[in-house]
Motif scaffolding. Structure first.
Motif, PDB file in Angstrom:
ATOM      1  N   ASN A   1       0.821  -1.208   0.000  1.00 33.86           N
ATOM      2  CA  ASN A   1       0.000   0.000   0.000  1.00 33.86           C
ATOM      3  C   ASN A   1       0.854   1.257   0.000  1.00 33.86           C
ATOM      4  O   ASN A   1       0.502   2.272  -0.629  1.00 33.86           O
TER       5      ASN A   1
ATOM      6  N   HIS B   1       0.170   3.689  -3.046  1.00 34.07           N
ATOM      7  CA  HIS B   1      -0.728   4.814  -2.784  1.00 34.07           C
ATOM      8  C   HIS B   1      -0.150   5.945  -1.935  1.00 34.07           C
ATOM      9  O   HIS B   1      -0.616   7.073  -2.034  1.00 34.07           O
TER      10      HIS B   1
ATOM     11  N   ILE C   1      -7.207   7.662   4.046  1.00 34.46           N
ATOM     12  CA  ILE C   1      -7.849   6.394   3.675  1.00 34.46           C
ATOM     13  C   ILE C   1      -9.305   6.440   4.098  1.00 34.46           C
ATOM     14  O   ILE C   1      -9.618   6.522   5.286  1.00 34.46           O
ATOM     15  N   ARG C   2     -10.209   6.380   3.151  1.00 31.32           N
ATOM     16  CA  ARG C   2     -11.641   6.492   3.447  1.00 31.32           C
ATOM     17  C   ARG C   2     -12.312   5.134   3.609  1.00 31.32           C
ATOM     18  O   ARG C   2     -13.291   5.003   4.328  1.00 31.32           O
TER      19      ARG C   2
ATOM     20  N   GLU D   1     -11.602   0.584   3.383  1.00 32.45           N
ATOM     21  CA  GLU D   1     -10.661  -0.521   3.250  1.00 32.45           C
ATOM     22  C   GLU D   1     -10.879  -1.264   1.934  1.00 32.45           C
ATOM     23  O   GLU D   1     -12.015  -1.585   1.582  1.00 32.45           O
TER      24      GLU D   1
ATOM     25  N   GLY E   1      -5.563   7.275   9.095  1.00 32.03           N
ATOM     26  CA  GLY E   1      -5.051   7.940   7.901  1.00 32.03           C
ATOM     27  C   GLY E   1      -5.106   9.445   7.970  1.00 32.03           C
ATOM     28  O   GLY E   1      -5.126  10.109   6.924  1.00 32.03           O
TER      29      GLY E   1
ATOM     30  N   THR F   1      -0.200   7.418   7.117  1.00 33.52           N
ATOM     31  CA  THR F   1      -0.994   6.222   7.413  1.00 33.52           C
ATOM     32  C   THR F   1      -0.317   5.456   8.543  1.00 33.52           C
ATOM     33  O   THR F   1       0.882   5.203   8.498  1.00 33.52           O
TER      34      THR F   1
END
Length: 404
Positions: A331, A335, A364-365, A367, A389, A393
């Motif tokens: 991740n 991202h 991060i909104r 999963e 987040g 993160t």
């Protein structure tokens, strides 16, 4: 249409009048037992009926008519044509009702036909005492039509009481009405026990099938999670190194060749990991995973700092933590747009925690599959997973250590 017809078939199994153990429960196969459960445990519903249970031949259901041979005793003894004609009419009606019960499509039809057989037996008993077995057929049928103990016991009690009352008021010999009453209790009781055994065996078989289905589903989910982790991480590394090799191709051909060589190695490793994931062996160990994370993040321009050494864990726990590290690194590469990553292990009071945080964009909104798979693995060990987040993160993992 075919499914509709199947769902409307009969819901019972006739057994012989003086047959004590109704065909033997041990002869019922798993498929028939499950069908029995579906038929008998849903009151008032029309469920599929297999042709001729238990041997799938409907002629088997008519074997029990052999006991109706006793109906012929009085007609043979009387040598009376008119009596024989009466008997032919009553016996023909009995056969029609019996066939209707064998082929009935709903429980309602079965109850109506069983009531008709009871009325016929009570009406014909004063004329032909040897035909009292019609009432015993009623007691033999009811345990396989209804799964309610109250209904079965009530039906048998009603038949016994009705034949006793009729015998008393019509001054019929006690042998003539006592005989069917006695066998109604014996046959109805033994068939009730047999039907309960069949249903119990069916429930057990159904539970075993459900366990097998759940196991298959869990294994499919495991493979899906593992393939996602393995391929997601590896493909990210391949893309990253391929892009780097493309940028270095003209100004640093040697470094570009090195990166392409590593792409080949990573691809071969990915193939091996996919095979290992399918076999169930999913990790080389936590230390190897952290070393791989160093190389991957370094290629992406991210500095990894591991503040503590990996703890000693059981194989299952180490596999879960290693896959969590892999997913976190994937991740970050995909991202985060980060430059720094920090990893920290803490072991105390029978628990191990891992923190992985970066200085990337965070935000991060929801999963994705990877984070969701990570959470499922952690929670399967009785652990806790959380992600923050807001500033970069931060992933926090905490699991109980069962064996070191």
């Amino acid at each position: 249409m075919a499914d509709t017809e199947k769902s409307n078939r009969s819901s019972h199994m006739p057994l012989g009048v003086w047959h004590s153990i109704a065909s033997g429960c041990e002869k019922i196969g798993p498929e028939d037992a499950n069908e029995a459960l579906r038929i008998h445990t849903v009151p008032g519903s029309a469920k599929p009926r297999r042709d001729g249970w238990p041997d799938k031949n409907r002629l088997y259901d008519y074997v029990w008519l052999v006991y109706s041979v006793f109906f012929f005793i009085e007609p043979i003894a009387r040598h009376n044509l008119r009596y024989w004609l009466q008997f032919a009419g009553a016996y023909g009606l009995f056969l029609v009702i019996y066939s209707g019960l064998v082929h009935a499509r709903t429980k309602t039809q079965s109850y109506l036909l069983l009531s008709a057989m009871c009325v016929l037996g009570l009406a014909y008993l004063p004329i032909n005492n040897s035909a009292c077995g019609m009432l015993v057929y009623v007691a033999a049928f009811i345990p396989f039509i209804s799964d309610s103990l109250a209904v079965v016991a009530g039906t048998i009690a009603f038949v016994c009481a009705a034949v006793a009352i009729e015998g008393y008021f019509l001054q019929i010999s006690p042998w003539a009405w006592g005989f069917p009453a006695f066998f109604c209790v014996v046959v109805g009781g033994t068939n009730l026990l047999t039907s309960q055994k069949i249903r119990s065996k069916a429930k057990l078989q159904l539970a075993q099938e459900e366990i097998e289905q759940l196991a298959k589903l869990a294994e499919r989910e495991r493979i899906a999670r593992d393939l996602h982790d393995v391929l997601g991480h590896t493909l990210s590394v391949i893309v990253l190194k391929s892009e780097l090799a493309g940028r270095l191709f003209e100004r640093d051909p040697e470094r570009a060749r090195q990166e392409i060589g590593e792409v080949e190695q990573v691809s071969r490793k990915a193939l091996s990991e996919v095979r290992e994931a399918i076999r169930g062996y999913r990790s080389e160990g936590l230390a190897a995973e952290i070393e791989r994370a160093h190389r991957t993040l370094d290629a992406a321009g991210v500095t990894l700092t591991c503040e503590s050494k990996p703890p000693s864990l059981s194989a299952a726990e180490e596999t879960v933590i290693a896959l969590a590290v892999r997913e976190a690194v994937t991740n970050i590469v995909r991202h985060a747009q980060a430059s720094q990553c920090r990893m920290k292990f803490v072991s105390e009071k029978g628990r191990t925690s891992l923190t992985v945080e970066d200085d990337g964009r965070g935000n991060i909104r929801q999963e994705g599959n990877g984070l969701r798979g990570m959470r499922e693995r952690i929670e399967s060990l009785g652990g806790h997973f959380s992600i923050d987040g807001n500033q970069g993160t931060r992933i926090n993992i905490d699991i109980p250590v069962r064996s070191a």
